[in-house]
Enzyme design. Structure first.
Site, PDB file in Angstrom:
ATOM      1  N   GLU A 235      47.332  21.142  39.972  1.00  0.00           N
ATOM      2  CA  GLU A 235      47.034  21.223  41.551  1.00  0.00           C
ATOM      3  C   GLU A 235      45.584  20.601  41.729  1.00  0.00           C
ATOM      4  O   GLU A 235      44.829  20.891  41.225  1.00  0.00           O
ATOM      5  CB  GLU A 235      47.340  22.697  42.130  1.00  0.00           C
ATOM      6  CG  GLU A 235      48.486  22.988  41.967  1.00  0.00           C
ATOM      7  CD  GLU A 235      48.895  24.450  42.345  1.00  0.00           C
ATOM      8  OE1 GLU A 235      47.686  24.900  42.694  1.00  0.00           O
ATOM      9  OE2 GLU A 235      49.915  25.244  42.027  1.00  0.00           O
ATOM     10  N   LYS A 237      41.930  20.638  43.334  1.00  0.00           N
ATOM     11  CA  LYS A 237      41.171  21.965  43.775  1.00  0.00           C
ATOM     12  C   LYS A 237      40.536  21.664  45.038  1.00  0.00           C
ATOM     13  O   LYS A 237      39.728  20.826  45.160  1.00  0.00           O
ATOM     14  CB  LYS A 237      40.036  22.098  42.548  1.00  0.00           C
ATOM     15  CG  LYS A 237      39.344  23.340  42.849  1.00  0.00           C
ATOM     16  CD  LYS A 237      38.336  23.554  41.515  1.00  0.00           C
ATOM     17  CE  LYS A 237      37.805  24.829  41.646  1.00  0.00           C
ATOM     18  NZ  LYS A 237      36.669  24.997  42.713  1.00  0.00           N
ATOM     19  N   ARG A 242      39.176  30.337  50.295  1.00  0.00           N
ATOM     20  CA  ARG A 242      40.294  31.286  49.728  1.00  0.00           C
ATOM     21  C   ARG A 242      40.813  32.190  50.745  1.00  0.00           C
ATOM     22  O   ARG A 242      40.255  32.995  51.579  1.00  0.00           O
ATOM     23  CB  ARG A 242      40.045  32.007  48.465  1.00  0.00           C
ATOM     24  CG  ARG A 242      41.373  32.341  47.643  1.00  0.00           C
ATOM     25  CD  ARG A 242      41.631  31.635  46.643  1.00  0.00           C
ATOM     26  NE  ARG A 242      42.841  31.911  45.762  1.00  0.00           N
ATOM     27  CZ  ARG A 242      42.848  32.124  44.557  1.00  0.00           C
ATOM     28  NH1 ARG A 242      41.634  32.228  44.234  1.00  0.00           N
ATOM     29  NH2 ARG A 242      43.794  32.776  44.133  1.00  0.00           N
ATOM     30  N   ARG A 257      38.385  36.098  49.919  1.00  0.00           N
ATOM     31  CA  ARG A 257      38.197  36.331  48.366  1.00  0.00           C
ATOM     32  C   ARG A 257      37.568  37.515  48.266  1.00  0.00           C
ATOM     33  O   ARG A 257      37.904  38.047  47.084  1.00  0.00           O
ATOM     34  CB  ARG A 257      37.130  35.326  47.864  1.00  0.00           C
ATOM     35  CG  ARG A 257      37.261  35.244  46.215  1.00  0.00           C
ATOM     36  CD  ARG A 257      36.803  34.013  45.934  1.00  0.00           C
ATOM     37  NE  ARG A 257      36.307  34.084  44.592  1.00  0.00           N
ATOM     38  CZ  ARG A 257      36.228  33.018  43.812  1.00  0.00           C
ATOM     39  NH1 ARG A 257      36.554  31.838  44.118  1.00  0.00           N
ATOM     40  NH2 ARG A 257      35.725  33.171  42.436  1.00  0.00           N
ATOM     41  N   GLU A 285      44.115  27.956  50.554  1.00  0.00           N
ATOM     42  CA  GLU A 285      42.992  27.712  50.545  1.00  0.00           C
ATOM     43  C   GLU A 285      42.752  27.033  52.152  1.00  0.00           C
ATOM     44  O   GLU A 285      43.448  26.210  52.466  1.00  0.00           O
ATOM     45  CB  GLU A 285      42.470  26.742  49.803  1.00  0.00           C
ATOM     46  CG  GLU A 285      40.969  26.112  49.955  1.00  0.00           C
ATOM     47  CD  GLU A 285      40.124  26.758  48.748  1.00  0.00           C
ATOM     48  OE1 GLU A 285      40.632  27.926  47.991  1.00  0.00           O
ATOM     49  OE2 GLU A 285      38.962  26.709  48.628  1.00  0.00           O
ATOM     50  N   PHE A 324      49.016  27.506  47.710  1.00  0.00           N
ATOM     51  CA  PHE A 324      49.456  27.273  46.683  1.00  0.00           C
ATOM     52  C   PHE A 324      50.171  28.278  45.820  1.00  0.00           C
ATOM     53  O   PHE A 324      50.591  28.235  44.422  1.00  0.00           O
ATOM     54  CB  PHE A 324      48.317  26.637  45.533  1.00  0.00           C
ATOM     55  CG  PHE A 324      47.076  27.408  45.543  1.00  0.00           C
ATOM     56  CD1 PHE A 324      46.970  28.730  45.126  1.00  0.00           C
ATOM     57  CD2 PHE A 324      45.954  26.762  46.428  1.00  0.00           C
ATOM     58  CE1 PHE A 324      45.602  29.413  45.224  1.00  0.00           C
ATOM     59  CE2 PHE A 324      44.838  27.568  46.554  1.00  0.00           C
ATOM     60  CZ  PHE A 324      44.629  28.909  46.267  1.00  0.00           C
ATOM     61  N   ARG A 398      41.049  36.853  35.554  1.00  0.00           N
ATOM     62  CA  ARG A 398      40.393  35.539  35.093  1.00  0.00           C
ATOM     63  C   ARG A 398      40.817  35.024  33.845  1.00  0.00           C
ATOM     64  O   ARG A 398      40.294  35.183  32.768  1.00  0.00           O
ATOM     65  CB  ARG A 398      38.859  35.328  35.319  1.00  0.00           C
ATOM     66  CG  ARG A 398      38.240  33.975  35.226  1.00  0.00           C
ATOM     67  CD  ARG A 398      36.798  33.947  35.222  1.00  0.00           C
ATOM     68  NE  ARG A 398      36.239  34.204  36.467  1.00  0.00           N
ATOM     69  CZ  ARG A 398      36.249  33.632  37.475  1.00  0.00           C
ATOM     70  NH1 ARG A 398      36.638  32.493  37.665  1.00  0.00           N
ATOM     71  NH2 ARG A 398      35.563  34.170  38.738  1.00  0.00           N
ATOM     72  N   LYS A 404      40.265  25.619  35.572  1.00  0.00           N
ATOM     73  CA  LYS A 404      39.820  24.886  36.385  1.00  0.00           C
ATOM     74  C   LYS A 404      39.070  23.758  35.641  1.00  0.00           C
ATOM     75  O   LYS A 404      38.109  24.109  34.685  1.00  0.00           O
ATOM     76  CB  LYS A 404      39.202  25.354  37.415  1.00  0.00           C
ATOM     77  CG  LYS A 404      37.979  26.338  37.108  1.00  0.00           C
ATOM     78  CD  LYS A 404      37.230  26.856  38.074  1.00  0.00           C
ATOM     79  CE  LYS A 404      36.057  27.934  37.525  1.00  0.00           C
ATOM     80  NZ  LYS A 404      35.770  28.804  38.468  1.00  0.00           N
TER      81      LYS A 404
HETATM   82  P1  AMP Z   1      35.870  28.537  41.603  1.00  0.00           P
HETATM   83  O1  AMP Z   1      35.336  28.893  42.891  1.00  0.00           O
HETATM   84  O2  AMP Z   1      34.981  27.272  41.169  1.00  0.00           O
HETATM   85  O3  AMP Z   1      35.665  29.659  40.464  1.00  0.00           O
HETATM   86  O4  AMP Z   1      37.203  27.964  41.478  1.00  0.00           O
HETATM   87  C1  AMP Z   1      38.086  28.828  42.141  1.00  0.00           C
HETATM   88  C2  AMP Z   1      38.498  28.714  43.426  1.00  0.00           C
HETATM   89  O5  AMP Z   1      39.180  27.632  43.695  1.00  0.00           O
HETATM   90  C3  AMP Z   1      39.585  29.794  44.074  1.00  0.00           C
HETATM   91  O6  AMP Z   1      39.028  30.943  44.182  1.00  0.00           O
HETATM   92  C4  AMP Z   1      40.229  28.960  45.250  1.00  0.00           C
HETATM   93  O7  AMP Z   1      39.125  29.281  46.349  1.00  0.00           O
HETATM   94  C5  AMP Z   1      39.748  27.412  45.000  1.00  0.00           C
HETATM   95  N1  AMP Z   1      40.983  26.523  44.854  1.00  0.00           N
HETATM   96  C6  AMP Z   1      40.928  25.428  45.419  1.00  0.00           C
HETATM   97  N2  AMP Z   1      42.291  24.790  45.060  1.00  0.00           N
HETATM   98  C7  AMP Z   1      43.063  25.759  44.451  1.00  0.00           C
HETATM   99  C8  AMP Z   1      44.255  25.801  43.672  1.00  0.00           C
HETATM  100  N3  AMP Z   1      45.192  24.744  43.887  1.00  0.00           N
HETATM  101  N4  AMP Z   1      44.661  27.006  43.193  1.00  0.00           N
HETATM  102  C9  AMP Z   1      43.845  27.863  42.800  1.00  0.00           C
HETATM  103  N5  AMP Z   1      42.497  28.044  43.450  1.00  0.00           N
HETATM  104  C10 AMP Z   1      41.986  26.806  44.314  1.00  0.00           C
END
Ligand code: AMP
Length: 551
Positions: A235, A237, A242, A257, A285, A324, A398, A404
């Site tokens: 998917e 990002k 969130r 979040r 998101e 999502f 996690r 990611k």
């Molecule tokens: P990070 O903030 O780098 O830890 O990345 C995780 C965050 O990416 C999540 O908390 C979401 O806010 C965001 N996110 C964006 N697109 C998605 C997606 N398709 N699935 C899950 N999280 C996503």
């Protein structure tokens, strides 16, 4: 409340953590569900559980006035007592000694008083406080004020409250922490542990629960290796905020979040959710989204943290929710269903704008994944989520079911123009490199940043030797050097900056490698920096809608 206060005092009287948890655990064991929920929250120094999302709004001045009025002590006397304790609760306890009716009150009454304080406005907030304080035994008053002040100051962390819950109900501490992770609420955690409700899928409408998180990976190969599946889902990002949306029985709430309520910031989403014919919980998101295009995070920031969003702001920065995940539908939680099934259910809802669905693709090999990733970045997206289509939704975790994949958006080949002596363990070596790109209109090199990281100690040692032979001017803390060393640098973003002649600065630049193979004349140009800035980071940067599947 007197039992609570007695327990609190006993916990405060010992410094041994095991003893603290034992005392608190025995107290917890005497309580029914409702009191247990209250006691665990109060012991953590909170008036309300996080899932209640309430704040008291009662200031120290109001408390001072009430204690002054009940105790009939002078300001000087009150100050003298305060200086002795430097703690609001201990101060109130002593100040009220012999001045109250020494009665007890149930935790239910205490909770009702706190709620009455919260819902009263302005000076009226003092009324319920005065009513209860004038009755309470000073020891109970002492602890009530500690709760109101938001601090117990009896050497009790939330971790110890968890340990006491484990002790009280004979539940492994890891299990307690897991439940806490899901609920995000120590009171709810205590009750679930008491009743041995451990299933992670127990969610309640309007009680936000923790979001599922993703683990970072560096490459498509690593993503495949770690997931251990023959087929993965990807998917995009999305770069927004969130959001967990609950819509059940004509009521809508949204949570961020950190489980704070954000409904007021996104009224168009709330209104649209109310029109949905189903009860649902979404995970997604929020993005700023105008005329079919996703706007940069920069624009969305105007909407965040708002209590009121007026018509004008709604028009200027409209938002959409890219969903999502589906967590609740048809009156039941579906967290335990595999992602594929949740997605099927989600698609069957046939949602319309402002609800969009995340764009999903399938990859069956690391090469496949690499291709999708490259396309994503072409569309200007920061990264890709890789998900196991058979995985359950695990709140707060996690794990490896969601990964990611984030690679630097682009790297630039730059030339080192100055070097500086390092500090600390980098003392005595030239470790900080200022670097430049070529401004083709003037033919000059213009600096765009300074990198400190990315090279090994051995590489730095070699480079130090090399730079010492390339110096053109000693500036004390380092040297200007002949522009001959080419580096490939990665970075998080580009900002406008007065600091450098180029007018730009790379944020968090890291050296990917030294490009001995690349001649200085072939490095990147200021024009390329400008292009990247305009496309991805500038105020007008937009991401095409193609990243969001149309619904
Ligand atoms: P990070 O903030 O780098 O830890 O990345 C995780 C965050 O990416 C999540 O908390 C979401 O806010 C965001 N996110 C964006 N697109 C998605 C997606 N398709 N699935 C899950 N999280 C996503």
């Amino acid at each position: 409340m007197q039992d609570f206060a007695r327990t609190g005092a006993a916990v405060g009287a010992t410094t041994a953590t095991l003893e603290k948890t034992r005392i608190l655990g025995s107290y917890f064991r005497t309580l029914g569900d409702d009191d247990l929920r209250r006691a665990a929250i109060f012991m953590s120094g909170r008036a309300f559980g996080p899932s209640q999302r309430r704040t008291l709004g009662l200031g120290w001045r109001a408390i001072n006035r009430v204690v002054g009025s009940i105790s009939t002590r002078s300001e000087e006397e009150l100050s003298r007592i305060f200086r002795k304790h430097s703690d609001l609760g201990d101060w109130a306890g002593e100040a009220l000694e012999g001045r109250t009716q020494n009665e007890d009150a149930s935790l239910e009454e205490i909770a009702a008083t706190l709620e009455a304080i919260r819902s009263a406005k302005g000076a009226a907030k003092a009324v319920p406080l005065e009513a209860i304080l004038s009755r309470l035994h000073p020891e109970a008053a002492r602890f009530l004020i500690k709760i109101i002040a938001g601090e117990m100051r009896i050497g009790l962390s939330e971790g110890l409250v968890e340990a006491a819950i484990a002790e009280a109900f004979d539940v492994p501490i890891a299990q307690v922490k897991r439940v806490h992770l899901i609920t995000g609420d120590i009171g709810e955690t205590a009750v679930r542990c008491k009743n041995k409700q451990f299933e992670s899928t127990k969610v309640t409408p309007f009680q936000p629960f923790r979001f599922m998180l993703a683990s970072p990976v560096e490459s498509p190969q690593e993503a495949f290796d770690r997931m251990g599946a023959g087929k993965v889902w990807t998917e995009e990002k999305y770069d927004g905020v969130r959001c967990q949306l609950h819509h059940v029985d004509g009521r809508v709430e949204m949570f961020s979040r950190d489980l704070k309520e954000t409904t007021a910031a996104f009224p168009e989403l709330a209104e649209a959710a109310l029109r949905l014919p189903h009860g649902v919980m979404f995970d997604g998101e929020v993005l700023a989204h105008r005329n079919g295009r996703v706007l940069r995070f920069f624009e969305l920031q105007h909407r965040l943290g708002r209590k009121v969003v007026d018509e004008e702001l709604r028009r200027e920065v409209p938002v959409a929710l890219v969903i999502f995940d589906l967590l609740w539908v048809n009156n039941r939680a579906v967290l335990d269903e595999p992602l594929q099934e949740r997605r099927r259910l989600l698609e069957s809802l046939e949602l319309e704008h402002p609800f969009l669905l995340a764009r999903v693709e399938e990859a069956t090999s690391p090469d496949d994944l690499d291709r999708i990733f490259a396309e994503t970045r072409e569309r200007g997206n920061e990264g890709l989520m890789v998900k196991d289509p058979n995985s359950q939704y695990t709140p707060g975790r996690r794990g490896l079911a969601w990964l990611k994949l984030k690679r630097p958006l682009a790297t630039l080949d730059v030339v080192v123009t100055a070097v500086e002596w390092g500090h600390g363990k980098r003392k005595g070596v030239l470790s900080d490199y200022t670097f430049a790109v070529l401004d083709t209109t003037t033919g000059k090199l213009v600096n765009v940043g300074k990198a400190y990281t990315g090279l090994t100690d051995a590489e730095i040692a070699t480079m130090t030797e090399k730079f010492l032979h390339m110096q053109v001017r000693d500036v004390g803390y380092g040297y200007a050097v002949r522009p001959e060393v080419v580096l490939e640098v990665a970075f998080d973003s580009i900002q406008r900056s007065e600091r450098h002649a180029s007018g730009f600065a790379l944020r968090f630049p890291r050296i990917v490698r030294i490009r001995d193979d690349k001649p200085v004349g072939e490095t990147d140009t200021l024009e390329r920096v400008e292009q990247l800035y305009d496309r991805y980071f500038g105020e007008k940067a937009e991401v095409p809608l193609s990243e969001v599947a149309e619904t």
